[in-house]
Design a protein around this motif. Structure first.
Motif, PDB file in Angstrom:
ATOM      1  N   ASN A   5       0.812  -1.228   0.000  1.00 55.32           N
ATOM      2  CA  ASN A   5       0.000   0.000   0.000  1.00 55.32           C
ATOM      3  C   ASN A   5       0.846   1.279   0.000  1.00 55.32           C
ATOM      4  N   PHE A   6       1.988   1.257  -0.748  1.00 49.68           N
ATOM      5  CA  PHE A   6       2.808   2.465  -0.801  1.00 49.68           C
ATOM      6  C   PHE A   6       2.120   3.526  -1.646  1.00 49.68           C
ATOM      7  N   MET A   7       2.080   4.730  -1.086  1.00 53.57           N
ATOM      8  CA  MET A   7       1.500   5.882  -1.784  1.00 53.57           C
ATOM      9  C   MET A   7       2.534   6.986  -1.828  1.00 53.57           C
ATOM     10  N   SER A   8       2.586   7.724  -2.946  1.00 56.14           N
ATOM     11  CA  SER A   8       3.541   8.823  -3.065  1.00 56.14           C
ATOM     12  C   SER A   8       3.259   9.884  -2.005  1.00 56.14           C
ATOM     13  N   VAL A   9       4.322  10.433  -1.366  1.00 53.23           N
ATOM     14  CA  VAL A   9       4.119  11.503  -0.381  1.00 53.23           C
ATOM     15  C   VAL A   9       3.587  12.760  -1.052  1.00 53.23           C
ATOM     16  N   ASN A  10       3.744  12.845  -2.382  1.00 49.60           N
ATOM     17  CA  ASN A  10       3.323  14.057  -3.090  1.00 49.60           C
ATOM     18  C   ASN A  10       1.865  14.052  -3.528  1.00 49.60           C
ATOM     19  N   GLY A  11       1.117  13.014  -3.182  1.00 45.25           N
ATOM     20  CA  GLY A  11      -0.296  12.974  -3.551  1.00 45.25           C
ATOM     21  C   GLY A  11      -0.506  12.548  -4.996  1.00 45.25           C
ATOM     22  N   LYS A  12      -1.742  12.644  -5.436  1.00 41.52           N
ATOM     23  CA  LYS A  12      -2.093  12.263  -6.802  1.00 41.52           C
ATOM     24  C   LYS A  12      -1.538  13.268  -7.788  1.00 41.52           C
ATOM     25  N   SER A  13      -1.390  12.837  -9.039  1.00 39.04           N
ATOM     26  CA  SER A  13      -0.936  13.754 -10.087  1.00 39.04           C
ATOM     27  C   SER A  13      -2.031  14.774 -10.396  1.00 39.04           C
ATOM     28  N   ASN A  14      -1.647  15.851 -11.070  1.00 37.93           N
ATOM     29  CA  ASN A  14      -2.605  16.885 -11.469  1.00 37.93           C
ATOM     30  C   ASN A  14      -3.742  16.299 -12.303  1.00 37.93           C
ATOM     31  N   SER A  15      -3.428  15.416 -13.256  1.00 36.04           N
ATOM     32  CA  SER A  15      -4.508  14.894 -14.115  1.00 36.04           C
ATOM     33  C   SER A  15      -5.455  13.989 -13.310  1.00 36.04           C
ATOM     34  N   LEU A  16      -4.912  13.224 -12.349  1.00 36.39           N
ATOM     35  CA  LEU A  16      -5.789  12.406 -11.503  1.00 36.39           C
ATOM     36  C   LEU A  16      -6.677  13.280 -10.624  1.00 36.39           C
ATOM     37  N   GLU A  17      -6.098  14.352 -10.071  1.00 33.07           N
ATOM     38  CA  GLU A  17      -6.901  15.246  -9.224  1.00 33.07           C
ATOM     39  C   GLU A  17      -8.021  15.901 -10.024  1.00 33.07           C
ATOM     40  N   ASN A  25      20.368   0.191  -5.644  1.00 36.30           N
ATOM     41  CA  ASN A  25      20.843  -1.148  -5.315  1.00 36.30           C
ATOM     42  C   ASN A  25      19.778  -1.849  -4.489  1.00 36.30           C
ATOM     43  N   PRO A  26      19.654  -3.164  -4.622  1.00 40.96           N
ATOM     44  CA  PRO A  26      18.636  -3.881  -3.843  1.00 40.96           C
ATOM     45  C   PRO A  26      18.671  -3.525  -2.348  1.00 40.96           C
ATOM     46  N   ASP A  27      19.876  -3.358  -1.766  1.00 42.00           N
ATOM     47  CA  ASP A  27      20.010  -3.046  -0.336  1.00 42.00           C
ATOM     48  C   ASP A  27      19.416  -1.695   0.034  1.00 42.00           C
ATOM     49  N   ASN A  28      19.421  -0.761  -0.920  1.00 45.42           N
ATOM     50  CA  ASN A  28      19.015   0.619  -0.607  1.00 45.42           C
ATOM     51  C   ASN A  28      17.559   0.911  -0.934  1.00 45.42           C
ATOM     52  N   ARG A  29      16.855  -0.060  -1.523  1.00 42.96           N
ATOM     53  CA  ARG A  29      15.500   0.247  -1.995  1.00 42.96           C
ATOM     54  C   ARG A  29      14.559   0.598  -0.846  1.00 42.96           C
ATOM     55  N   GLU A  30      14.702  -0.127   0.262  1.00 44.61           N
ATOM     56  CA  GLU A  30      13.781   0.108   1.368  1.00 44.61           C
ATOM     57  C   GLU A  30      13.904   1.542   1.893  1.00 44.61           C
ATOM     58  N   SER A  31      15.145   2.034   2.025  1.00 41.18           N
ATOM     59  CA  SER A  31      15.305   3.394   2.555  1.00 41.18           C
ATOM     60  C   SER A  31      14.808   4.420   1.543  1.00 41.18           C
ATOM     61  N   THR A  32      14.960   4.143   0.245  1.00 46.79           N
ATOM     62  CA  THR A  32      14.445   5.068  -0.779  1.00 46.79           C
ATOM     63  C   THR A  32      12.913   5.118  -0.714  1.00 46.79           C
ATOM     64  N   ILE A  33      12.310   3.944  -0.537  1.00 48.05           N
ATOM     65  CA  ILE A  33      10.854   3.899  -0.417  1.00 48.05           C
ATOM     66  C   ILE A  33      10.388   4.742   0.766  1.00 48.05           C
ATOM     67  N   LYS A  34      11.117   4.640   1.887  1.00 40.87           N
ATOM     68  CA  LYS A  34      10.703   5.388   3.089  1.00 40.87           C
ATOM     69  C   LYS A  34      10.759   6.897   2.876  1.00 40.87           C
ATOM     70  N   GLN A  35      11.681   7.342   1.988  1.00 37.13           N
ATOM     71  CA  GLN A  35      11.773   8.783   1.724  1.00 37.13           C
ATOM     72  C   GLN A  35      10.666   9.269   0.797  1.00 37.13           C
ATOM     73  N   MET A  36      10.242   8.429  -0.135  1.00 34.70           N
ATOM     74  CA  MET A  36       9.341   8.889  -1.192  1.00 34.70           C
ATOM     75  C   MET A  36       7.883   8.471  -1.021  1.00 34.70           C
ATOM     76  N   PHE A  37       7.647   7.481  -0.143  1.00 34.09           N
ATOM     77  CA  PHE A  37       6.295   6.934  -0.045  1.00 34.09           C
ATOM     78  C   PHE A  37       5.848   6.813   1.402  1.00 34.09           C
ATOM     79  N   ILE A  38       4.536   6.846   1.562  1.00 37.99           N
ATOM     80  CA  ILE A  38       3.951   6.544   2.863  1.00 37.99           C
ATOM     81  C   ILE A  38       3.050   5.318   2.680  1.00 37.99           C
ATOM     82  N   VAL A  39       2.732   4.667   3.775  1.00 37.86           N
ATOM     83  CA  VAL A  39       1.831   3.518   3.681  1.00 37.86           C
ATOM     84  C   VAL A  39       0.397   4.044   3.763  1.00 37.86           C
ATOM     85  N   GLY A  40      -0.338   3.854   2.692  1.00 38.13           N
ATOM     86  CA  GLY A  40      -1.706   4.351   2.613  1.00 38.13           C
ATOM     87  C   GLY A  40      -2.707   3.307   3.061  1.00 38.13           C
ATOM     88  N   PRO A  41      -3.990   3.624   2.911  1.00 34.66           N
ATOM     89  CA  PRO A  41      -5.033   2.651   3.263  1.00 34.66           C
ATOM     90  C   PRO A  41      -5.011   1.471   2.285  1.00 34.66           C
TER      91      PRO A  41
END
Ligand SMILES: [Zn+2]
Length: 351
Positions: A51-63, A324-340
């Motif tokens: 359930n990863f969601m972008s921290v930046n919200g939906k795109s302009n066209s989706l909104e 790198n596979p090792d760094n993906r989790e930390s990148t996800i934490k910076q760019m995404f939040i866990v949504g519903p």
């Protein structure tokens, strides 16, 4: 409704796969999950298992699409409830404006325990505003009027123009002969079953309308550029299968400033032969349901590098997969939040 039909509120892949009697597996699919599986299994894992969601919200066209959807949903629901046309239009605009502004009561709502005056505890399970949770989140990437000098804004659609377009829509269809029968309903039905697997398909119908040619599903599509409609589409085939029709309609709402109303408000039909719908139900659905079961059992969701660049821009997870596979989790934490958990009533189809 027959016994094999039911309406269900939500699903994620975790709940999508469950054992039923005799070891047969139940797989719940909707158009968004199936299309994502067809595109990239790792993306499906990120979106529907984690359930990863972008921290930046939906795109302009989706909104902008969500504003139009909200307007049409409330206007047509009011019309079905018997309100006069002008009142129904006003309710549509009030809801669209609430979507733009956001409602603090239902956004990020979680059921909470409250202490009542009599000292007993009770659970507040619904937002006090009466809205569905996250129904009116407010826009994050849609300015009122985009600044043409600002390179980050100049290609965006502004919400004032979206509201103006809704107004033009009501004028264009002031003598609409379509009669709306159902609005924003989610229907579920078993579309495939064999010894191994049972596939429950869930379909969100924006509208079921009595056109003068019969009763058909209608899908609202807002767009900046008109493109030819491709009929190889899980959403459209699912809607026809659920409604047992060979035809559905698109209700296109164009944001082009240079087009006349009759050019940007069009309702093309998408037609299917029974043979094509049967192929989709009896071959395509079970293939992907079994593929999903295999992914879930092995826990391995392979990436598909041909889906990283799309016609609407790059995949939101491109930077994650480029790590790198090792760094993906930390990148996800910076760019995404866990949504519903994923729910087929979410308007997340970009097309
Ligand atoms: Zn609310």
């Amino acid at each position: 409704m027959s016994s094999d039909e039911q309406t269900i509120s939500e699903a994620t892949i975790d709940r999508v796969v469950e054992n039923i009697m005799g070891g047969k597996k139940n797989v719940i699919l909707d158009a968004t999950i199936l299309s994502t599986l067809m595109s990239c299994a790792r993306l499906a894992d990120f979106r529907f298992n984690h359930n990863f969601m972008s921290v930046n919200g939906k795109s302009n066209s989706l909104e902008c699409g969500s504003i139009v959807h909200t307007f049409l949903e409330y206007m047509y629901k009011a019309q079905i409830a018997g309100l006069k046309r002008e009142q129904a239009i006003q309710l549509g605009f009030a809801a669209a404006e609430t979507y733009i502004r956001g409602c603090k009561h239902c956004t990020d709502f979680v059921p909470t325990e409250i202490l009542r005056e009599d000292g007993l505890k009770s659970t507040l399970s619904k937002p006090v505003c009466g809205h569905k949770p996250n129904e009116f989140p407010g826009v994050k990437n849609t300015p009122k009027d985009p600044d043409p000098q600002n390179p980050r804004e100049k290609y965006k659609t502004g919400w004032q123009w979206v509201l103006d377009t809704c107004d033009q829509y009501t004028i264009h269809y002031r003598n609409d002969h379509w009669v709306p029968l159902e609005i924003e309903v989610v229907k579920g039905q078993i579309l495939y079953e064999d010894d191994e697997v049972r596939v429950l398909w869930k379909s969100k119908l924006d509208m079921v309308s009595d056109t003068n040619q019969g009763i058909y599903p209608v899908d609202h599509k807002s767009m900046k550029q008109n493109r030819d409609t491709v009929s190889l589409n899980n959403q459209f085939m699912g809607q026809c299968s659920i409604q047992r029709t060979n035809r559905m309609f698109l209700n296109k709402v164009g944001f082009q400033k240079t087009l006349k109303p009759e050019e940007k408000f069009v309702r093309p039909a998408v037609n299917y032969t029974t043979a094509r719908l049967m192929e989709w139900q009896s071959e395509t659905l079970p293939f992907y349901a079994k593929l999903l079961l295999m992914y879930a059992e092995t826990g391995h969701y392979p990436p598909n590098y041909t889906h990283c660049e799309g016609k609407y821009g790059n995949c939101a997870f491109l930077k994650v997969c480029e790590e790198n596979p090792d760094n993906r989790e930390s990148t996800i934490k910076q760019m995404f939040i866990v949504g519903p958990p994923w729910n087929p009533t979410n308007d997340e189809d970009e097309d």
